[in-house]
Scaffold this motif. Structure first.
Motif, PDB file in Angstrom:
ATOM      1  N   TRP A  40      39.653  62.206  91.757  1.00  0.00           N
ATOM      2  CA  TRP A  40      39.622  60.954  92.588  1.00  0.00           C
ATOM      3  C   TRP A  40      40.216  60.570  93.422  1.00  0.00           C
ATOM      4  O   TRP A  40      40.540  59.520  94.344  1.00  0.00           O
ATOM      5  CB  TRP A  40      38.503  59.847  91.381  1.00  0.00           C
ATOM      6  N   PHE A  41      41.982  60.518  93.052  1.00  0.00           N
ATOM      7  CA  PHE A  41      42.328  60.632  93.904  1.00  0.00           C
ATOM      8  C   PHE A  41      42.586  61.445  95.227  1.00  0.00           C
ATOM      9  O   PHE A  41      43.792  61.449  96.050  1.00  0.00           O
ATOM     10  CB  PHE A  41      44.011  60.822  92.767  1.00  0.00           C
ATOM     11  N   LYS A  45      31.384  50.883  76.775  1.00  0.00           N
ATOM     12  CA  LYS A  45      31.847  49.711  77.427  1.00  0.00           C
ATOM     13  C   LYS A  45      30.700  48.967  76.943  1.00  0.00           C
ATOM     14  O   LYS A  45      31.073  47.750  77.519  1.00  0.00           O
ATOM     15  CB  LYS A  45      31.984  49.654  79.060  1.00  0.00           C
ATOM     16  N   PHE A  77      38.193  50.173  71.722  1.00  0.00           N
ATOM     17  CA  PHE A  77      37.180  50.863  72.676  1.00  0.00           C
ATOM     18  C   PHE A  77      38.772  51.687  73.392  1.00  0.00           C
ATOM     19  O   PHE A  77      39.838  50.985  74.335  1.00  0.00           O
ATOM     20  CB  PHE A  77      36.587  50.054  74.013  1.00  0.00           C
ATOM     21  N   PRO A 134      39.334  53.313  76.658  1.00  0.00           N
ATOM     22  CA  PRO A 134      38.980  54.405  77.235  1.00  0.00           C
ATOM     23  C   PRO A 134      39.967  55.854  77.895  1.00  0.00           C
ATOM     24  O   PRO A 134      41.000  55.821  77.624  1.00  0.00           O
ATOM     25  CB  PRO A 134      39.817  53.292  78.894  1.00  0.00           C
ATOM     26  N   ASN A 137      41.151  56.720  80.821  1.00  0.00           N
ATOM     27  CA  ASN A 137      42.492  56.566  80.842  1.00  0.00           C
ATOM     28  C   ASN A 137      43.465  56.217  80.111  1.00  0.00           C
ATOM     29  O   ASN A 137      43.037  54.556  79.510  1.00  0.00           O
ATOM     30  CB  ASN A 137      42.538  55.688  82.087  1.00  0.00           C
ATOM     31  N   LEU A 162      46.119  54.540  79.240  1.00  0.00           N
ATOM     32  CA  LEU A 162      47.095  53.606  79.680  1.00  0.00           C
ATOM     33  C   LEU A 162      46.318  52.340  79.424  1.00  0.00           C
ATOM     34  O   LEU A 162      47.365  50.759  78.676  1.00  0.00           O
ATOM     35  CB  LEU A 162      47.626  54.162  80.828  1.00  0.00           C
ATOM     36  N   LEU A 163      45.344  52.116  80.359  1.00  0.00           N
ATOM     37  CA  LEU A 163      44.378  50.942  80.013  1.00  0.00           C
ATOM     38  C   LEU A 163      44.419  49.818  78.372  1.00  0.00           C
ATOM     39  O   LEU A 163      44.505  49.578  78.295  1.00  0.00           O
ATOM     40  CB  LEU A 163      42.840  51.100  80.712  1.00  0.00           C
ATOM     41  N   TYR A 164      44.788  51.060  77.524  1.00  0.00           N
ATOM     42  CA  TYR A 164      44.455  50.784  76.045  1.00  0.00           C
ATOM     43  C   TYR A 164      45.799  49.952  75.604  1.00  0.00           C
ATOM     44  O   TYR A 164      45.448  49.012  74.590  1.00  0.00           O
ATOM     45  CB  TYR A 164      44.305  51.855  74.943  1.00  0.00           C
ATOM     46  N   LEU A 165      46.778  50.616  76.312  1.00  0.00           N
ATOM     47  CA  LEU A 165      48.334  49.902  75.597  1.00  0.00           C
ATOM     48  C   LEU A 165      48.354  48.412  76.238  1.00  0.00           C
ATOM     49  O   LEU A 165      48.529  48.650  77.229  1.00  0.00           O
ATOM     50  CB  LEU A 165      49.417  50.857  75.871  1.00  0.00           C
ATOM     51  N   SER A 166      49.296  47.971  74.965  1.00  0.00           N
ATOM     52  CA  SER A 166      50.093  46.883  75.833  1.00  0.00           C
ATOM     53  C   SER A 166      51.132  46.590  75.957  1.00  0.00           C
ATOM     54  O   SER A 166      51.519  44.644  76.370  1.00  0.00           O
ATOM     55  CB  SER A 166      48.825  45.787  75.137  1.00  0.00           C
ATOM     56  N   ILE A 182      55.898  54.251  77.518  1.00  0.00           N
ATOM     57  CA  ILE A 182      55.041  54.650  77.690  1.00  0.00           C
ATOM     58  C   ILE A 182      54.260  54.780  79.244  1.00  0.00           C
ATOM     59  O   ILE A 182      53.012  56.565  79.114  1.00  0.00           O
ATOM     60  CB  ILE A 182      53.892  53.689  77.365  1.00  0.00           C
ATOM     61  N   THR A 183      54.731  54.339  80.061  1.00  0.00           N
ATOM     62  CA  THR A 183      54.854  55.564  81.344  1.00  0.00           C
ATOM     63  C   THR A 183      55.405  56.542  81.405  1.00  0.00           C
ATOM     64  O   THR A 183      55.523  57.249  82.432  1.00  0.00           O
ATOM     65  CB  THR A 183      55.518  54.724  82.556  1.00  0.00           C
ATOM     66  N   ARG A 210      49.603  59.479  75.663  1.00  0.00           N
ATOM     67  CA  ARG A 210      48.924  57.872  75.264  1.00  0.00           C
ATOM     68  C   ARG A 210      47.739  58.514  74.426  1.00  0.00           C
ATOM     69  O   ARG A 210      47.414  57.010  73.358  1.00  0.00           O
ATOM     70  CB  ARG A 210      48.553  57.798  76.944  1.00  0.00           C
ATOM     71  N   LEU A 221      35.893  53.330  69.753  1.00  0.00           N
ATOM     72  CA  LEU A 221      35.309  53.866  70.270  1.00  0.00           C
ATOM     73  C   LEU A 221      36.071  54.764  71.544  1.00  0.00           C
ATOM     74  O   LEU A 221      36.918  53.549  72.213  1.00  0.00           O
ATOM     75  CB  LEU A 221      34.346  53.405  71.407  1.00  0.00           C
TER      76      LEU A 221
END
Lengths: 230, 418
Positions: B81-82, B278, B302, B304, B306, B308-312, B341-342, B349, B366
């Motif tokens: 997609w990139f 989702k 959940f 995802p 990706n 990274l979207l889970y981590l905070s 994390i990056t 991850r 999930l």
């Protein structure tokens, strides 16, 4: 319900609404109308919206006609809900000054009309046309930016919504989820740069749709006539 | 293309070491190797992305030069997609090829299996569809060398095979040269003339299947978790459709997941696996009625695709908290506790997300495509971590097209679009 959860819910709701109001649908013939014509329509709508209630109702009718005639009636409800946000804000903020429900109601109706006019304009804005116009103006290298923005923004918005959903499940503060969205966006910038580097140079090309352009011109003529007569 | 003694340093790390290779015009070559061995770096160097976009030091001889190669080569990103830069399918074709008429766009799309997608928004295209679009652009824009990274990572078996057939057509009918990076050697055996193996930045030729040991290990050692915990969650979706869709995407989905169990949701690309996870997550959060969560839903999270979207939190140690450090050890990440994390790889991850879910005491997780883009070795470590986590009483619902994930499944739920 905690403040954090309410805030997260609100951000997620508006992200999803903005996404649906502008980005969700594919290309349609109704989006192949010259931007100059759309801009003229917006200008006349804004001029008429300065008048009384019936002026604003005429503008709202013209907006509905544009959405319906250009095969986008499904978008009206998302745009209307989004337009209600500044409407509600102005209604409440003006009450202490007007001390009158009808007075603030009139302000709210004007804000709603103007907001919906702008949303309608942005929905029918075709980034490929803007790119093509930029090419004609000799800005060929920069002509990728409008289409690229339309490509990338929904990608980032969708991820922000997912990060907020996960953040809500983890019961962490919204700013943490939004911070992760920023980190993700930063990664995406490099990845898009890598992914598109070897593609050939962008050469935009755009075709207008005569039928929808004529319909828009007819609505514009009707509004201009109304403006001149009333 | 002749490459001699190619060395590449990224962040002062010596990534490619004396790489030499020759590829003839119209040849298809497969490049395999473990994650992090330098395969993508080689492709990015050959297409001049390194050092033009990614800063790095390149030394060695390349004929034609990387600058010339940058003009004739097209790099198709691991996450395809990139590759896409415009909002509509037709604008992508018109903007980047010599095809300027709508009838020409229709014809070309039909030829590459994308007929009927002319006005579709590129945002909704699947990975396989984007890869086909990329091949179409390469063929119609004078690019002669296609460098395709991790091509089947996000594809199910059917779409992978369709892409292989298309690649064969691109080589045989259009005379293009392909250098393909993939972990699936068997998939490409009928198309490629040679397989190159990369390990720790060095290249070897003539390897049969470098992952045969890892694949054997995956096939023999992976098994579903044995201990079922107390409590189950029933998921039932009568019907779900997107607000403006004509047809429902999901209907009559009904299954249970118990604590300590792994349930795999499988289906082809676009069948609604991710959507299923989702909407379960979303309905759990807002207490909606579109999904019936019978029994005690417990605490649900959940992860995802990706991760990274889970981590905070900025580091693994902060993500799991002081009490959760033992879980980092559990998923083999204790040495990376303070790494930002990056800087973690995709596999790391995912394992961190799992450690975080364990540390936070979720009863059900999930997970979306936990093995996408991983080589068999990394895949093994992620799947083993899932089995270990489930043995501690966590129930997993995993959406995946990967047949290896099914090996750890107590139950497989199949969803297909009608």
């Amino acid at each position: 319900m905690s403040v954090v959860k309410r805030l997260t819910d609100l951000i997620r709701f508006f992200t999803s609404l903005l996404f649906k109001s502008i980005f969700i649908h594919g290309d349609i013939a109704g989006r192949h109308v010259p931007t100059a014509l759309n801009l003229a329509l917006l200008t006349v709508q804004l001029l008429i919206a300065r008048g009384g209630v019936h002026h604003m109702l005429v503008v709202l009718a013209s907006i509905t006609a544009v959405y319906v005639a250009r095969d986008s009636h499904k978008v009206i409800r998302y745009a209307a809900v989004l337009a209600l946000v500044p409407t509600g804000w102005y209604f409440l903020a003006s009450l202490p000054f007007t001390l009158s429900l009808p007075g603030s109601g009139l302000i709210a109706l004007r804000v709603f009309t103007v907001s919906l006019s702008f949303l309608c304009f942005f929905y029918f804005l075709n980034p490929v046309e803007i790119s093509t116009l930029m090419k004609w103006l000799g800005l060929r290298k920069a002509s990728l930016y409008p289409v690229f923005t339309w490509r990338v923004v929904p990608h980032i918005m969708q991820d922000a919504e997912t990060a907020l959903l996960v953040g809500e499940m983890k019961r962490v503060e919204s700013w943490r989820s939004l911070a992760i969205s920023v980190v993700t966006t930063d990664e995406y910038v490099s990845l898009y740069e890598e992914g598109t580097y070897t593609k050939p140079g962008y050469d935009p090309y755009f075709r207008y749709d005569l039928g929808h352009s004529l319909i828009t011109a007819a609505i514009l003529t009707a509004l201009l006539t109304f403006h001149a007569v009333v | 293309m002749i490459v001699r003694g190619l060395n590449v340093w990224l962040d002062s790390q010596h990534v490619l070491r004396d790489v030499s290779l020759e590829i003839n015009d119209g040849e298809a070559v497969l490049l395999v190797g473990p994650s992090g061995s330098g395969k993508s770096t080689l492709l990015k160097t050959l297409s001049n992305i390194i050092p033009s976009v990614i800063k790095g030091v390149v030394k060695g001889r390349c004929d034609p030069s990387p600058r010339v190669l940058g003009d004739v080569a097209m790099y198709i990103h691991q996450e395809p997609w990139f590759f896409v830069s415009t909002p509509y399918v037709w604008s992508e074709v018109v903007g980047f090829t010599k095809i300027k008429s709508l009838s020409g766009v229709r014809e070309a799309l039909g030829e590459f299996g994308l007929g009927g997608h002319v006005t579709r928004t590129t945002y909704t295209l699947s990975s396989g569809e984007i890869q086909r679009l990329a091949f179409l652009i390469a063929v119609n824009s004078g690019k002669d060398l296609l460098l395709v990274d991790e091509v089947s990572s996000y594809l199910d078996r059917r779409n992978s095979e369709a892409l292989v057939r298309l690649a064969e057509k691109v080589v045989k009918e259009y005379g293009k040269t392909l250098l393909i990076v993939d972990h699936n050697v068997d998939l490409w055996s009928g198309v490629v003339s040679r397989t190159l193996y990369m390990s720790e930045g060095t290249l070897t030729e003539g390897v049969e299947n470098p992952f045969s040991d890892a694949l054997k290990h995956l096939s023999e050692d992976l098994s579903p978790p044995h201990q079922r915990g107390d409590g189950c969650l029933s998921i039932h979706i009568d019907s779900f459709k997107f607000p403006d869709a004509e047809e429902p995407l999901l209907s009559n989905v009904d299954f249970d997941v118990c604590r300590g169990e792994v349930v795999v949701v499988k289906g082809s690309s676009g069948s609604g696996k991710t959507t299923l996870l989702k909407i379960v997550a979303s309905e759990y959060v807002k207490g909606g009625k579109a999904v019936k969560l019978r029994g005690s839903p417990g605490r649900l999270v959940f992860v995802p695709d990706n991760p990274l979207l889970y981590l905070s939190s900025p580091t693994p140690a902060e993500e799991v908290g002081r009490e959760g450090l033992k879980y980092l050890e559990y998923v083999g990440l204790s040495s990376k506790a303070e790494t930002p994390i990056t800087k973690l790889s995709s596999g790391e991850r995912r394992r961190l997300a799992m450690a975080s879910a364990l540390a936070r005491g979720y009863e059900y997780v999930l997970m979306d495509e936990p093995t996408a883009g991983l080589d068999p070795l990394s895949k093994g470590s992620v799947l083993e971590a899932i089995v270990k986590a489930s043995s501690l009483g966590t129930g997993f619902v995993i959406a995946s097209h990967d047949p290896f994930v099914e090996m750890i499944a107590n139950k497989v739920v199949s969803i297909e679009r009608r």
